[in-house]
Scaffold this motif. Structure first.
Motif, PDB file in Angstrom:
ATOM      1  N   ILE A  11      34.597 -41.524   4.525  1.00 57.55           N
ATOM      2  CA  ILE A  11      35.138 -40.446   3.787  1.00 57.55           C
ATOM      3  C   ILE A  11      33.853 -39.504   4.473  1.00 57.55           C
ATOM      4  CG2 ILE A  11      34.803 -39.220   1.695  1.00 57.55           C
ATOM      5  CD1 ILE A  11      35.008 -43.008   1.480  1.00 57.55           C
ATOM      6  N   PHE A  12      34.442 -38.109   4.974  1.00 59.01           N
ATOM      7  CA  PHE A  12      33.574 -37.150   5.475  1.00 59.01           C
ATOM      8  C   PHE A  12      33.483 -35.925   4.631  1.00 59.01           C
ATOM      9  CE2 PHE A  12      35.408 -39.937   8.789  1.00 59.01           C
ATOM     10  CZ  PHE A  12      34.328 -39.930   9.452  1.00 59.01           C
ATOM     11  N   ASP A  13      32.461 -35.317   4.727  1.00 58.02           N
ATOM     12  CA  ASP A  13      32.267 -33.640   4.137  1.00 58.02           C
ATOM     13  C   ASP A  13      33.142 -32.992   5.447  1.00 58.02           C
ATOM     14  OD1 ASP A  13      31.526 -31.324   3.114  1.00 58.02           O
ATOM     15  OD2 ASP A  13      29.946 -31.298   4.553  1.00 58.02           O
ATOM     16  N   PHE A  14      33.757 -31.884   5.153  1.00 50.78           N
ATOM     17  CA  PHE A  14      34.443 -31.072   6.039  1.00 50.78           C
ATOM     18  C   PHE A  14      33.385 -29.786   6.703  1.00 50.78           C
ATOM     19  CE2 PHE A  14      37.001 -27.312   7.169  1.00 50.78           C
ATOM     20  CZ  PHE A  14      37.897 -28.122   8.173  1.00 50.78           C
ATOM     21  N   ASP A  15      33.050 -28.916   5.800  1.00 50.93           N
ATOM     22  CA  ASP A  15      31.968 -28.056   6.331  1.00 50.93           C
ATOM     23  C   ASP A  15      30.758 -28.285   7.021  1.00 50.93           C
ATOM     24  OD1 ASP A  15      33.751 -25.642   6.010  1.00 50.93           O
ATOM     25  OD2 ASP A  15      33.167 -25.964   3.800  1.00 50.93           O
ATOM     26  N   GLN A  16      30.248 -28.154   8.173  1.00 55.31           N
ATOM     27  CA  GLN A  16      29.001 -28.455   8.956  1.00 55.31           C
ATOM     28  C   GLN A  16      28.962 -29.948   9.075  1.00 55.31           C
ATOM     29  OE1 GLN A  16      26.169 -26.472   6.460  1.00 55.31           O
ATOM     30  NE2 GLN A  16      26.123 -24.880   7.855  1.00 55.31           N
ATOM     31  N   GLU A  22      30.421 -23.631   8.136  1.00 49.41           N
ATOM     32  CA  GLU A  22      31.274 -23.350   6.804  1.00 49.41           C
ATOM     33  C   GLU A  22      32.808 -22.554   7.171  1.00 49.41           C
ATOM     34  OE1 GLU A  22      29.173 -21.673   3.761  1.00 49.41           O
ATOM     35  OE2 GLU A  22      27.714 -23.211   3.432  1.00 49.41           O
ATOM     36  N   VAL A  23      33.637 -23.025   6.665  1.00 47.60           N
ATOM     37  CA  VAL A  23      35.033 -22.295   7.375  1.00 47.60           C
ATOM     38  C   VAL A  23      35.485 -21.526   6.090  1.00 47.60           C
ATOM     39  CG1 VAL A  23      37.328 -22.308   8.177  1.00 47.60           C
ATOM     40  CG2 VAL A  23      35.427 -24.285   8.630  1.00 47.60           C
ATOM     41  N   ARG A 148      21.761 -30.523   9.125  1.00 51.40           N
ATOM     42  CA  ARG A 148      22.446 -29.379   8.751  1.00 51.40           C
ATOM     43  C   ARG A 148      22.857 -28.318   9.635  1.00 51.40           C
ATOM     44  NH1 ARG A 148      23.605 -26.891   4.117  1.00 51.40           N
ATOM     45  NH2 ARG A 148      22.816 -28.499   2.781  1.00 51.40           N
ATOM     46  N   GLY A 149      23.821 -27.806  10.082  1.00 55.42           N
ATOM     47  CA  GLY A 149      24.103 -26.582  10.692  1.00 55.42           C
ATOM     48  C   GLY A 149      24.763 -26.718  12.298  1.00 55.42           C
ATOM     49  N   SER A 150      24.765 -27.972  12.637  1.00 54.44           N
ATOM     50  CA  SER A 150      25.383 -28.547  13.623  1.00 54.44           C
ATOM     51  C   SER A 150      26.620 -29.319  13.862  1.00 54.44           C
ATOM     52  CB  SER A 150      24.271 -29.012  14.536  1.00 54.44           C
ATOM     53  OG  SER A 150      23.880 -30.517  14.031  1.00 54.44           O
ATOM     54  N   GLY A 151      26.950 -29.822  12.690  1.00 53.91           N
ATOM     55  CA  GLY A 151      28.232 -30.657  12.797  1.00 53.91           C
ATOM     56  C   GLY A 151      27.962 -32.107  12.969  1.00 53.91           C
ATOM     57  N   MET A 152      28.699 -32.991  12.817  1.00 56.76           N
ATOM     58  CA  MET A 152      28.521 -34.242  13.247  1.00 56.76           C
ATOM     59  C   MET A 152      28.656 -34.382  14.675  1.00 56.76           C
ATOM     60  SD  MET A 152      30.990 -37.603  12.059  1.00 56.76           S
ATOM     61  CE  MET A 152      32.318 -36.795  12.485  1.00 56.76           C
ATOM     62  N   ARG A 153      27.814 -34.971  15.118  1.00 53.77           N
ATOM     63  CA  ARG A 153      27.402 -35.226  16.693  1.00 53.77           C
ATOM     64  C   ARG A 153      27.550 -36.682  17.041  1.00 53.77           C
ATOM     65  NH1 ARG A 153      27.910 -30.652  19.427  1.00 53.77           N
ATOM     66  NH2 ARG A 153      27.148 -28.691  18.060  1.00 53.77           N
ATOM     67  N   PRO A 154      27.331 -37.044  18.355  1.00 58.91           N
ATOM     68  CA  PRO A 154      27.631 -38.494  18.861  1.00 58.91           C
ATOM     69  C   PRO A 154      26.399 -39.375  17.793  1.00 58.91           C
ATOM     70  CG  PRO A 154      27.734 -36.963  20.636  1.00 58.91           C
ATOM     71  CD  PRO A 154      27.572 -36.115  19.586  1.00 58.91           C
ATOM     72  N   THR A 155      25.279 -38.934  17.647  1.00 59.09           N
ATOM     73  CA  THR A 155      24.310 -39.975  17.092  1.00 59.09           C
ATOM     74  C   THR A 155      25.090 -40.376  15.646  1.00 59.09           C
ATOM     75  OG1 THR A 155      22.492 -38.605  18.122  1.00 59.09           O
ATOM     76  CG2 THR A 155      22.135 -39.817  16.028  1.00 59.09           C
TER      77      THR A 155
END
Length: 265
Positions: A11-16, A22-23, A148-155
């Motif tokens: 389950i994922f958050d959407f914004d960020q 934030e969209v 915060r601020g970059s979105g989900m990354r490979p890590t």
């Protein structure tokens, strides 16, 4: 794609988290979705490949967000990801119905909709408050905090993938061990009196006829081990009663099929 049984949920958050920011407004343009919402074509491909990989492994995907359902669904549709989530999206109105708590929404609604246990779910969010809320409200759920601020990354995607692999391995090992125990029990013919068909409530066994049985019976000072052997139908005495073998004290040899129709009374 091979058929899978859905046993895990992500389950994922959407914004960020899925999105890089934030969209607030979205003009339903594919280019805008890739560049503005997802942070560029490269990251868009990375996230898309990650989500598709999870779905192909049988992981159910969902979203819990304070954004609107309309905005989230519009972005997913433009990116071609709508089918990965289906209707498993909880937006601002749904979360607000749980006193603005994502943890409560997850515990009371999402896990039930997914039909998974807490330990079989992972939650990903950029808000430390939301992560703490889920940890407090849903013990057992794995939580991944996105910077915060970059979105989900490979890590963070790697953490999700590693958790999925670990859970699937643990489930597979548990099923294999259970199968081995069942097969071993069937091979040896062992069964316990309390779980055997027709067992009495005190754990004793009724007359055994024409079947394989093994049980450890304990009655006061007596303990009788019946080995897994095939029993012939019981013979009848001249008085019309079934001949039985009488039990002997603890430490004696196991009773054999040739002398056993019924455990000692």
């Amino acid at each position: 794609m091979a058929a899978h049984t859905h046993t895990l949920a992500a389950i994922f958050d959407f914004d960020q988290t899925l999105a890089v920011d934030e969209v607030a407004e979205f003009d339903e343009d594919v280019e805008d979705a890739r560049e503005t919402v997802m942070g560029g074509l490269e990251r868009c491909h990375e996230v898309g490949a990650h989500l598709r990989g999870l779905a192909e492994q049988g992981v159910l995907l969902g979203i819990i967000s304070f954004n609107t359902l309309r905005t989230i669904r519009s972005v997913l549709q433009c990116l071609g990801w709508a089918h990965l989530f289906g209707d498993r999206i909880w937006g601002d109105m749904q979360v607000c119905g749980h006193n603005f708590s994502k943890g409560s929404c997850l515990q009371e609604e999402v896990l039930r909709a997914f039909a998974v246990r807490a330990e079989d779910a992972i939650f990903v969010d950029d808000s430390a408050d939301n992560c703490r809320d889920v940890l407090r409200t849903c013990p057992g759920v794995k939580v991944v905090h996105v910077v915060r601020g970059s979105g989900m990354r490979p890590t963070e995607m790697g953490q999700v993938s590693a958790w999925v692999a670990d859970r699937m391995h643990a489930k597979s090992s548990a099923q294999t061990n259970e199968g081995r125990r069942d097969a071993d029990g069937a091979h040896k013919g062992y069964d316990y009196a309390k779980s055997a068909p027709g067992a009495r409530t005190d754990g004793s066994m009724p007359t055994v006829r024409g079947q394989r049985a093994a049980a450890i019976q304990t009655r006061g000072p007596y303990e009788v081990l019946v080995e897994p052997v095939a029993f012939a139908p019981a013979a009848q005495s001249g008085h019309g009663e079934t001949r039985t073998a009488r039990g002997i004290g603890a430490g004696s040899a196991a009773l054999r099929a040739s002398s056993l129709d019924r455990l000692p009374v």
